[in-house]
Design an enzyme around this catalytic site. Structure first.
Site, PDB file in Angstrom:
ATOM      1  N   LYS A  76     119.796  63.284  28.920  1.00  0.00           N
ATOM      2  CA  LYS A  76     119.252  63.722  30.214  1.00  0.00           C
ATOM      3  C   LYS A  76     119.960  62.981  31.351  1.00  0.00           C
ATOM      4  CE  LYS A  76     114.770  64.323  32.556  1.00  0.00           C
ATOM      5  NZ  LYS A  76     113.306  64.148  32.401  1.00  0.00           N
ATOM      6  N   SER A 151     110.354  68.038  32.820  1.00  0.00           N
ATOM      7  CA  SER A 151     111.614  68.002  33.547  1.00  0.00           C
ATOM      8  C   SER A 151     112.839  67.897  32.638  1.00  0.00           C
ATOM      9  CB  SER A 151     111.622  66.812  34.522  1.00  0.00           C
ATOM     10  OG  SER A 151     111.510  65.571  33.825  1.00  0.00           O
ATOM     11  N   SER A 175     107.161  65.417  30.171  1.00  0.00           N
ATOM     12  CA  SER A 175     108.477  66.004  30.403  1.00  0.00           C
ATOM     13  C   SER A 175     109.390  66.051  29.191  1.00  0.00           C
ATOM     14  CB  SER A 175     109.190  65.265  31.536  1.00  0.00           C
ATOM     15  OG  SER A 175     108.560  65.526  32.764  1.00  0.00           O
TER      16      SER A 175
END
Length: 518
Positions: A76, A151, A175
């Site tokens: 990420k 996210s 997330s």
């Protein structure tokens, strides 16, 4: 797709059927085929991944293999990799390169993991649909008109689309688990303090956790084996022994006490998701688990508590992005020009007000001239206005308000008291049961753009996940099938356990997936 899981790839490597370079090449081909549509990656490190794979192959030939050699991992884009962009999905950090490795990255690198690229995410990890990124929305690989969750949507989509074996995400309020559910993969939020946060760009420091996503529970457990453990670079990491998370996989679950919290099955939960989760609970019971209905009475305060605490911490953490030391900076000359033009406007208005004898307006304009920003203050304002997206600005404003004089006691302090009550609910329940089974999300994935104009509706997507972050508990999402309505998108089930009992969650998660495959 050859060797979709690392467990498969490791067996093939050991049998001499493939190489680390071949594995990386196959994933790069897959990225070329699918990522223009999905937009899962912000950067792809082709040369770096291939060069590292060749090095690992040479090590294997010399009889010196690394334990994770051949694991192709996406990361990420809010986790630091030395020499690579860490943008957090924001214009504010676009093009900014990290000077060091996150602790989790360093441990994985030492174990032989290959980093194939950085994945797209909601800006500064603030979002539930991966639509707030400066680099554009990520699309669900199962249906590109639908969201992948957020996210960590880029990480989940990359795994689901077969563009890597596994990925790292961050989980502040769900997330990792929510996009895992929406994309049909496995996602783990470890206990707070189980994995070092050093090198994770902060959103809400008391809630943030790095967690792995994969196509199998075994792959997730394998990654956790490496990244878990105390770290002197993170004072919040816990000095708790790290077990072998793969050892309990496949063990019998007979006699396990499983709690089903009533508050997670009330109005607002999609009927088919309710049915699918209940079916999994029935399967556990048939395999010998003892099922018990339990109550977590303060669950209803979870969303309000979370969004007060998370936004308050975000307003503090994001204050560092001022355009002076690093990141986006507004044009200084344009800023000065805008200040001069505004001052000239005010002087012109002042002259007109005096001519008209409007004393009230004169006083108002004179006050504005006295309070006019300095060039430096204007640069701060312009930089942050340009650099942050709408959702980040919204959360900064909410957090600043909650921490402001006169409102701190009414909002932030009260939220902290509610957080304590939520944690106590879990502590009491875990005296009677070993783990909890809940839905991960109240609905299946929704269409891109469907909820962007209604922030409250978007925030409610986290209703079943935020409480684990507030209490610091581990949570695991596993896929349990496709939703019966078109376009038949994945549905996930969530397991919650006591602090530092990831072993149990992984054991039960593996049992659920094994039963679904039979």
């Amino acid at each position: 797709m050859d060797h979709p899981t690392f467990a498969d790839a490791r067996r093939a490597l050991d049998a001499g059927e493939t190489s680390c370079e071949a594995l990386v090449s196959s994933f790069l081909d897959r990225i070329d085929q699918r990522d223009d549509e999905i937009n899962a990656f912000t950067t792809v490190d082709r040369d770096g991944a291939l060069n590292h794979a060749r090095y690992l192959d040479s090590q294997r030939e010399r009889g010196n293999p690394r334990p994770l050699a051949g694991l192709v991992l996406a990361v990420k884009d809010n986790i630091c990799i030395r020499g690579h962009q860490v943008s957090c999905g924001s214009r504010m950090l676009r093009g900014f390169s990290s000077l060091y490795d996150a602790t989790a990255i360093g441990r994985l690198r030492d174990a032989g993991a290959i980093f194939i690229g950085k994945t797209n995410c909601d800006e500064f990890a603030m979002g539930s649909s991966n639509e707030t990124s400066h680099f554009g929305p990520v699309r669900n690989p199962h249906a590109p008109d639908y969201v992948p969750g957020g996210s960590s949507g880029g990480s989940a989509a990359a795994v689901a689309a077969g563009m890597c074996h596994a990925a790292l995400g961050s989980d502040t309020g769900g997330s990792v688990r929510q996009p895992a559910a929406f994309c049909g993969v496995v996602g783990l939020k470890p206990t707070y303090g189980r994995v070092s946060r050093s090198g994770l760009v902060a959103y809400a420091s008391s809630l943030d956790v790095i967690g792995p996503l994969g196509r199998s529970v075994e792959d997730v457990a394998t990654v956790l084996n490496v990244i878990a453990g105390e770290d002197e670079a993170d004072s919040t990491s816990a000095p708790v022994e790290v077990p072998d998370y793969t050892k309990a996989l496949g063990e019998d679950i007979e006699g396990l006490r499983v709690g089903v919290p009533t508050e997670y099955f009330t109005e607002g939960l999609d009927d088919d998701i309710r049915r699918m989760v209940r079916e999994q609970v029935d399967r556990l019971e048939r395999r010998g688990a003892d099922i018990k209905e339990v109550s977590l009475p303060h669950t209803e305060y979870g969303i309000a508590t979370y969004y007060l605490i998370a936004t308050a911490e975000a307003s503090s953490n994001l204050a560092r992005y001022d355009g002076i030391r690093y990141g986006h900076r507004a044009d200084l000359q344009e800023t000065k020009q805008a200040l001069h033009e505004r001052r000239d406007e005010l002087k012109s208005e002042l002259s007109a007000a005096r001519t008209q004898g409007d004393e009230e307006r004169v006083a108002e304009i004179e006050a504005q001239l006295d309070d006019e920003q300095s060039t430096l203050d204007a640069l701060y304002t312009r930089t942050r206005s340009e650099g942050f997206g709408e959702e980040v600005k919204r959360r900064i404003m909410l957090g600043t308000y909650a921490l402001s004089a006169g409102y701190y006691d009414d909002y932030y302090e009260k939220a902290q008291r509610a957080r304590t009550l939520i944690r106590h609910d879990f502590e009491q329940v875990f005296e009677d049961v070993d783990l909890l089974v809940t839905p991960t999300t109240p609905t299946p994935p929704f269409r891109l753009g469907e909820k962007t104009d209604d922030p409250l509706e978007m925030y409610l997507n986290d209703i079943y996940t935020v409480t684990a972050n507030l209490a610091g508990l581990p949570g695991l999402t596993v896929p349990i099938g496709a939703h019966p309505e078109e376009p038949h998108l994945p549905v996930g089930l969530q397991l919650l356990g006591p602090h530092f009992d990831e072993v149990l969650l992984l054991q039960v998660g593996a049992a659920i997936m094994e039963a679904d495959e039979e």
